[in-house]
Design an enzyme around this catalytic site. Structure first.
Site, PDB file in Angstrom:
ATOM      1  N   ASN A 209       0.823  -1.463  -0.117  1.00 59.75           N
ATOM      2  CA  ASN A 209       0.009  -0.073  -0.227  1.00 59.75           C
ATOM      3  C   ASN A 209       0.827   1.159   0.026  1.00 59.75           C
ATOM      4  O   ASN A 209       2.196   1.222  -0.087  1.00 59.75           O
ATOM      5  CB  ASN A 209      -1.064   0.082   1.383  1.00 59.75           C
ATOM      6  CG  ASN A 209      -0.216  -0.014   2.466  1.00 59.75           C
ATOM      7  OD1 ASN A 209       0.363   0.880   2.902  1.00 59.75           O
ATOM      8  ND2 ASN A 209      -0.379  -1.035   3.084  1.00 59.75           N
ATOM      9  N   ASP A 278      -4.035  -6.779   5.314  1.00 63.35           N
ATOM     10  CA  ASP A 278      -4.791  -7.592   5.911  1.00 63.35           C
ATOM     11  C   ASP A 278      -4.769  -9.102   5.365  1.00 63.35           C
ATOM     12  O   ASP A 278      -4.902 -10.062   6.156  1.00 63.35           O
ATOM     13  CB  ASP A 278      -6.240  -7.057   5.805  1.00 63.35           C
ATOM     14  CG  ASP A 278      -6.433  -6.003   6.841  1.00 63.35           C
ATOM     15  OD1 ASP A 278      -6.038  -5.885   7.728  1.00 63.35           O
ATOM     16  OD2 ASP A 278      -7.164  -5.147   6.264  1.00 63.35           O
TER      17      ASP A 278
END
Ligand code: PMT
Length: 400
Positions: A209, A278
C-alpha cells in the site's frame, strides 16, 4: 537551565499560596527573571508585599490599576513570559480557563499568552476527584496546557489523598526539565510500527500500500526526543530512521507480528501507525509467474491482526491504533477502537487534501476509550506526533 528565563508565577487563593513565596525565591536563585500575578483571593492568604520583596518587582494584582508601564499589563506580561506557572492553581481557576472565562488579571494573562503554561493544582481531594474538575483538566491538557501534580498526602483540611501542591523544589526541577526539552517519556519504552507491509506473490511481485512511514517515523522521533527508549518496527520505506531509535526492519505482516509480539511484554506504549496488509497470497510461487491468456486470480488468506491480539493481551500498556478511512471515518475508527481494545485511535480521513498517506501533513480525529473525541486540524505529521504523545503521557501519568 533557568538562567535568564522569563517566568510569570500566577498565585490563586488556596492555603498552599504560602509555598509560592518559596517557589519564587528558588526560581530567582536559579537565575530566572520572575514576575508575579496574584488573584484577589490569593491576597487573603499571602500579601503582595511578601512576593514583591522576594521577586524584586511590584506584584500585578489588578486589571484596572494604573499600569506600571505604558503597555497594557495583561498583554505585556503575556508577551513577556516564556513560561507561566500557576501555583497553586485552584479548581476555580482551572474551571474558568477551561471554559474560556477571563475575568481577572491572571486568567486574562493566561488566555493571552503564547508561552508554555504549567498548572500546579492544589485543592481538597474530593474537589480534585470531582468529575467536573477532572473533565476540565483533561480538556486543558488536550489544548496543550501542562499539569504538574498534585501530590498525595495529608491536606490542610484534614483529608488524605491527592490534592497537595507539589513542593517548590519539585516544581523548579520540572521547570528545569521543561527548559531542557520535555522529557516526559524518560524510563518508558515505546514501540512504534510504521510503513507498509509487503506480501510477495513471486520473486518479483508483491502486494502493498501507499504508506511512506512518515507518520510512524515522526512519532518515533518525537518519543525519542522526549526521553523514551523507542523500538521502531518498520516495513520497507525510503526514509531515514530518526536518531536514537532502535530500527527493526520487517517486510511482511507476519514478520511484523513476530517482532511486535517479541517486544510487547516489555513496552509501556504501542503506537501502531503501520498500514498492515490484511491479506497475503495463499500460495507463494518460487518462480516468476508466467503470463497466460485470460483472467488471473489470486487467492488470498488473512494475516494476523496484530493490534487486535495486543488488545487481548495488554497488561497496563497504552495501545494506540490508526485508521485510514474514506467513509464514516469516526464510526469505523470507533468500532476499531472498541474491537481491538485500544486506549486511543487516530482516524485519518484519506479523502481530504493533506491527510493520510505519503505527505508531510495529516488531519483527522483522536478518539479515546471513554468516548472523547478531539479534532486534529491540518498540521505537520511532526506536530501531530507530539499531540498524540501528550495524550499518551496523560494516560501513563494516571497509572503511575
Ligand atoms: O506512512 P504515511 O505515509 O505517513 O501514512 C500514514 C498512514 C495513513 C499509513 C497512517 O496514519 C494510518 O492511518 N495507518 C493505519 C492504516 C489503516 O487503515 O489501518 P487499518 O484500519 O487496516 O488498521 C487499524 C489498526 O490496526 C492500525 O493501527 C494497524 O496498524 C492495525 N493492524 C491492522 C491490520 C493488521 N493485520 N494488523 C494490525 O495491527
Amino acid at each position: 537551565m533557568l538562567q535568564d528565563k522569563r517566568i510569570v508565577v500566577g498565585i490563586c487563593g488556596g492555603i498552599a499560596a504560602y509555598k509560592s513565596a518559596d517557589l519564587v525565591s528558588r526560581l530567582r536563585k536559579k537565575g530566572a527573571q520572575v514576575r508575579v500575578i496574584m488573584t484577589a483571593n490569593a491576597q487573603e492568604f499571602i500579601t503582595p508585599l511578601t512576593l514583591r520583596s522576594i521577586s524584586g518587582y511590584k506584584v500585578a494584582t489588578d486589571m484596572f490599576s494604573c499600569p506600571q508601564e505604558w503597555e497594557i499589563q495583561h498583554i505585556s506580561l503575556a508577551q513577556w513570559a516564556e513560561y507561566m506557572v500557576i501555583a497553586p492553581a485552584t479548581a476555580n481557576f482551572i474551571g474558568k480557563v477551561a471554559s474560556g472565562i477571563a475575568d481577572d488579571l491572571l486568567t486574562t494573562t493566561v488566555m493571552a499568552t503564547k508561552s508554555t503554561v504549567v498548572i500546579v493544582p492544589a485543592m481538597n481531594t474530593n474537589m480534585y476527584n470531582n468529575p467536573i474538575v477532572q473533565r476540565n483538566i483533561q480538556s486543558l491538557a488536550r489544548d496543550g496546557y501542562l499539569f504538574f501534580g498534585p501530590a498525595s498526602g495529608s491536606l490542610a483540611c484534614g483529608d488524605e489523598g491527592a490534592g497537595r501542591m507539589e513542593e517548590p523544589s519539585a516544581i523548579v526541577e520540572y521547570m528545569e526539565s521543561l527548559a531542557a526539552g520535555k522529557k516526559d517519556f524518560e524510563n518508558r519504552t515505546v514501540l512504534v510500527t510504521a510503513g507498509p507491509t509487503r506480501e510477495a506473490l513471486d520473486p518479483v511481485r508483491f502486494l502493498t500500500n501507499a504508506s511512506s512511514g512518515k507518520m510512524g517515523y515522526s512519532i518515533a522521533g518525537a518519543a525519542a526526543k522526549r526521553g523514551a527508549r523507542v523500538i521502531l518496527v518498520s516495513g520497507p520505506t525510503n526514509i531515514e530512521p530518526p536518531p536514537s531509535v532502535e530500527l527493526v526492519p520487517v517486510v511482511t505482516a507476519r514478520e511484523m507480528y513476530e517482532k511486535v509480539m517479541h517486544y510487547f511484554p516489555n513496552c509501556d506504549v504501542v503506537i501502531k501507525t503501520a498500514a498492515v496488509s490484511d491479506y497475503r497470497p495463499a500460495v507463494y510461487s518460487g518462480e516468476k509467474i508466467k503470463k497466460t491468456e485470460g483472467r488471473f486470480t489470486i487467492e488470498m488468506v488473512r494475516n494476523p491482526d496484530i493490534l487486535a491480539e495486543l488488545g487481548g493481551k495488554k497488561k497496563g500498556q497504552v495501545l494506540v491504533g490508526f485508521a485510514a478511512e474514506s467513509t464514516n471515518v469516526i464510526d469505523y475508527a470507533r468500532d476499531k477502537l472498541r474491537k481491538k481494545n485500544l486506549d486511543l485511535i487516530v482516524a485519518n480521513d484519506i479523502t481530504r487534501e493533506g491527510a493520510g498517506f505519503a505527505g508531510d501533513t495529516n488531519q483527522g480525529y483522536l478518539l479515546d476509550a471513554k468516548g472523547g473525541i478531539q479534532q486534529l486540524p491540518a498540521m505537520t505529521k511532526a506536530r501531530m506526533a507530539d499531540i498524540i504523545l501528550d495524550r499518551v503521557a496523560l494516560l501513563l501519568g494516571k497509572d503511575s
